[in-house]
Design an enzyme around this catalytic site. Structure first.
Site, mmCIF file in Angstrom:
data_model
loop_
_atom_site.group_PDB
_atom_site.id
_atom_site.type_symbol
_atom_site.label_atom_id
_atom_site.label_comp_id
_atom_site.label_asym_id
_atom_site.label_seq_id
_atom_site.Cartn_x
_atom_site.Cartn_y
_atom_site.Cartn_z
ATOM 1 N N ILE A 1 0.610 9.897 -13.676
ATOM 2 C CA ILE A 1 0.799 8.620 -14.385
ATOM 3 C C ILE A 1 0.246 8.669 -15.814
ATOM 4 O O ILE A 1 0.718 7.946 -16.688
ATOM 5 C CB ILE A 1 0.178 7.450 -13.578
ATOM 6 C CG1 ILE A 1 0.745 6.114 -14.063
ATOM 7 C CG2 ILE A 1 -1.350 7.470 -13.626
ATOM 8 C CD1 ILE A 1 0.504 4.959 -13.114
ATOM 9 N N ASP B 1 -7.960 6.794 -11.431
ATOM 10 C CA ASP B 1 -9.026 6.288 -12.312
ATOM 11 C C ASP B 1 -9.672 7.438 -13.090
ATOM 12 O O ASP B 1 -9.824 7.378 -14.325
ATOM 13 C CB ASP B 1 -10.064 5.593 -11.409
ATOM 14 C CG ASP B 1 -10.913 4.571 -12.128
ATOM 15 O OD1 ASP B 1 -10.688 4.354 -13.331
ATOM 16 O OD2 ASP B 1 -11.808 4.001 -11.482
ATOM 17 N N GLY C 1 -4.815 6.262 -1.888
ATOM 18 C CA GLY C 1 -5.584 7.513 -1.980
ATOM 19 C C GLY C 1 -6.928 7.349 -1.303
ATOM 20 O O GLY C 1 -7.020 7.248 -0.075
ATOM 21 N N TYR D 1 -8.653 4.845 -0.965
ATOM 22 C CA TYR D 1 -8.731 3.620 -0.162
ATOM 23 C C TYR D 1 -7.863 3.659 1.106
ATOM 24 O O TYR D 1 -7.778 2.660 1.830
ATOM 25 C CB TYR D 1 -8.406 2.393 -1.024
ATOM 26 C CG TYR D 1 -9.525 2.002 -1.985
ATOM 27 C CD1 TYR D 1 -10.767 2.638 -1.952
ATOM 28 C CD2 TYR D 1 -9.347 0.991 -2.927
ATOM 29 C CE1 TYR D 1 -11.789 2.275 -2.829
ATOM 30 C CE2 TYR D 1 -10.368 0.623 -3.796
ATOM 31 C CZ TYR D 1 -11.581 1.268 -3.749
ATOM 32 O OH TYR D 1 -12.592 0.906 -4.614
HETATM 33 N N1 APR Z 1 -0.951 10.048 -11.216
HETATM 34 C C1 APR Z 1 -0.290 9.342 -10.269
HETATM 35 N N2 APR Z 1 -0.761 9.157 -9.029
HETATM 36 C C2 APR Z 1 -1.958 9.713 -8.716
HETATM 37 C C3 APR Z 1 -2.714 10.447 -9.654
HETATM 38 C C4 APR Z 1 -2.162 10.612 -10.952
HETATM 39 N N3 APR Z 1 -2.794 11.291 -11.907
HETATM 40 N N4 APR Z 1 -3.882 10.849 -9.049
HETATM 41 C C5 APR Z 1 -3.824 10.382 -7.778
HETATM 42 N N5 APR Z 1 -2.668 9.715 -7.580
HETATM 43 C C6 APR Z 1 -2.182 9.013 -6.376
HETATM 44 C C7 APR Z 1 -2.873 9.325 -5.074
HETATM 45 O O1 APR Z 1 -2.275 10.471 -4.467
HETATM 46 C C8 APR Z 1 -2.610 8.058 -4.280
HETATM 47 O O2 APR Z 1 -1.321 8.092 -3.662
HETATM 48 O O3 APR Z 1 -2.419 7.626 -6.571
HETATM 49 C C9 APR Z 1 -2.584 6.956 -5.332
HETATM 50 C C10 APR Z 1 -3.856 6.115 -5.393
HETATM 51 O O4 APR Z 1 -4.979 6.941 -5.161
HETATM 52 P P1 APR Z 1 -6.428 6.716 -5.782
HETATM 53 O O5 APR Z 1 -6.420 7.058 -7.220
HETATM 54 O O6 APR Z 1 -7.382 7.402 -4.906
HETATM 55 O O7 APR Z 1 -6.632 5.104 -5.724
HETATM 56 P P2 APR Z 1 -7.061 4.126 -4.512
HETATM 57 O O8 APR Z 1 -6.652 4.628 -3.178
HETATM 58 O O9 APR Z 1 -6.589 2.782 -4.963
HETATM 59 O O10 APR Z 1 -8.636 4.170 -4.531
HETATM 60 C C11 APR Z 1 -9.333 3.564 -5.592
HETATM 61 O O11 APR Z 1 -10.630 5.482 -6.053
HETATM 62 O O12 APR Z 1 -10.974 6.658 -7.948
HETATM 63 C C12 APR Z 1 -11.413 5.682 -7.221
HETATM 64 O O13 APR Z 1 -12.357 4.248 -8.875
HETATM 65 C C13 APR Z 1 -11.347 4.353 -7.913
HETATM 66 O O14 APR Z 1 -12.919 3.573 -6.341
HETATM 67 C C14 APR Z 1 -11.559 3.495 -6.724
HETATM 68 C C15 APR Z 1 -10.716 4.141 -5.653
#
Ligand code: APR
Length: 169
Positions: A10, A33, A123, A125
């Site tokens: 992203i 993030d 991810g 979560y």
């Molecule tokens: N681009 C697109 N998608 C991504 C990327 C990226 N660079 N990196 C990871 N993903 C995908 C993951 O594979 C997952 O399907 O994004 C989705 C969301 O994953 P996470 O980033 O782990 O987010 P989430 O599950 O909402 O957890 C949030 O994670 O990093 C911490 O600070 C954040 O505490 C919060 C938690």
């Protein structure tokens, strides 16, 4: 509103606003993030710290969204939203839907017309991808907004395939 799907990272998307799957602290983490702060540079964290010192002293509530600069990312803004942690004991779907709705509301405030979303909460979560895709797609479709394109950016082939199925259904 056009809903499109892309497989990839992203942080490389050229859009008006990139949505960050953040947490309530707004102070960074792993996954999307971590990638956003790494590639976007320190201005994003500085803006998040400012928000914590002013509007959100107790953090951004789950399901809400707030915008900052996108720093060095090829986007104009980052919209940070705090997704819910998946639970088998409690239905937190309204909070996940709220992340998409509130992010689009903030996008409208920014006059953003192209917005890239990750699959929020799927991810760290642990939200099951298919259910998350249903909530994501149905919520953006049901939310009135000035946004022309909502682009879901899925990290792997599996996530992309699930979103493709749900979008086509
Ligand atoms: N681009 C697109 N998608 C991504 C990327 C990226 N660079 N990196 C990871 N993903 C995908 C993951 O594979 C997952 O399907 O994004 C989705 C969301 O994953 P996470 O980033 O782990 O987010 P989430 O599950 O909402 O957890 C949030 O994670 O990093 C911490 O600070 C954040 O505490 C919060 C938690």
């Amino acid at each position: 509103m056009k809903v499109t799907l892309v497989q990839g990272d992203i942080t490389g998307q050229q859009v008006d606003a990139i949505v960050n799957a953040a947490n309530s602290s707004l102070l960074g983490g792993g996954g999307v993030d971590g990638a956003i702060h790494r590639r976007g540079g320190p201005d994003i964290l500085a803006a998040c710290r400012h928000l914590r010192a002013t509007t959100y002293p107790d953090g951004l509530p789950t399901g809400q969204a707030v915008a900052t600069t996108a720093g060095r990312l090829p986007a104009h803004s980052v919209i940070h939203t705090a997704g819910p942690v998946y639970s088998t004991k409690e239905d937190r779907s309204p909070l996940l839907a709220s992340c998409y709705r509130e992010s689009l509301r903030v996008a409208d405030e920014l006059a953003a017309t192209t917005v890239a979303f990750p699959a929020i909460s799927t991810g760290i979560y642990r939200w099951p991808m298919r259910n998350a895709a249903h909530i994501a797609i149905s919520t953006v479709r049901a939310t009135p907004s000035q946004v022309h394109e909502v682009r879901f950016v899925l990290f792997g082939a599996e996530a992309y395939a699930v979103f493709e199925q749900v979008l086509g259904a």
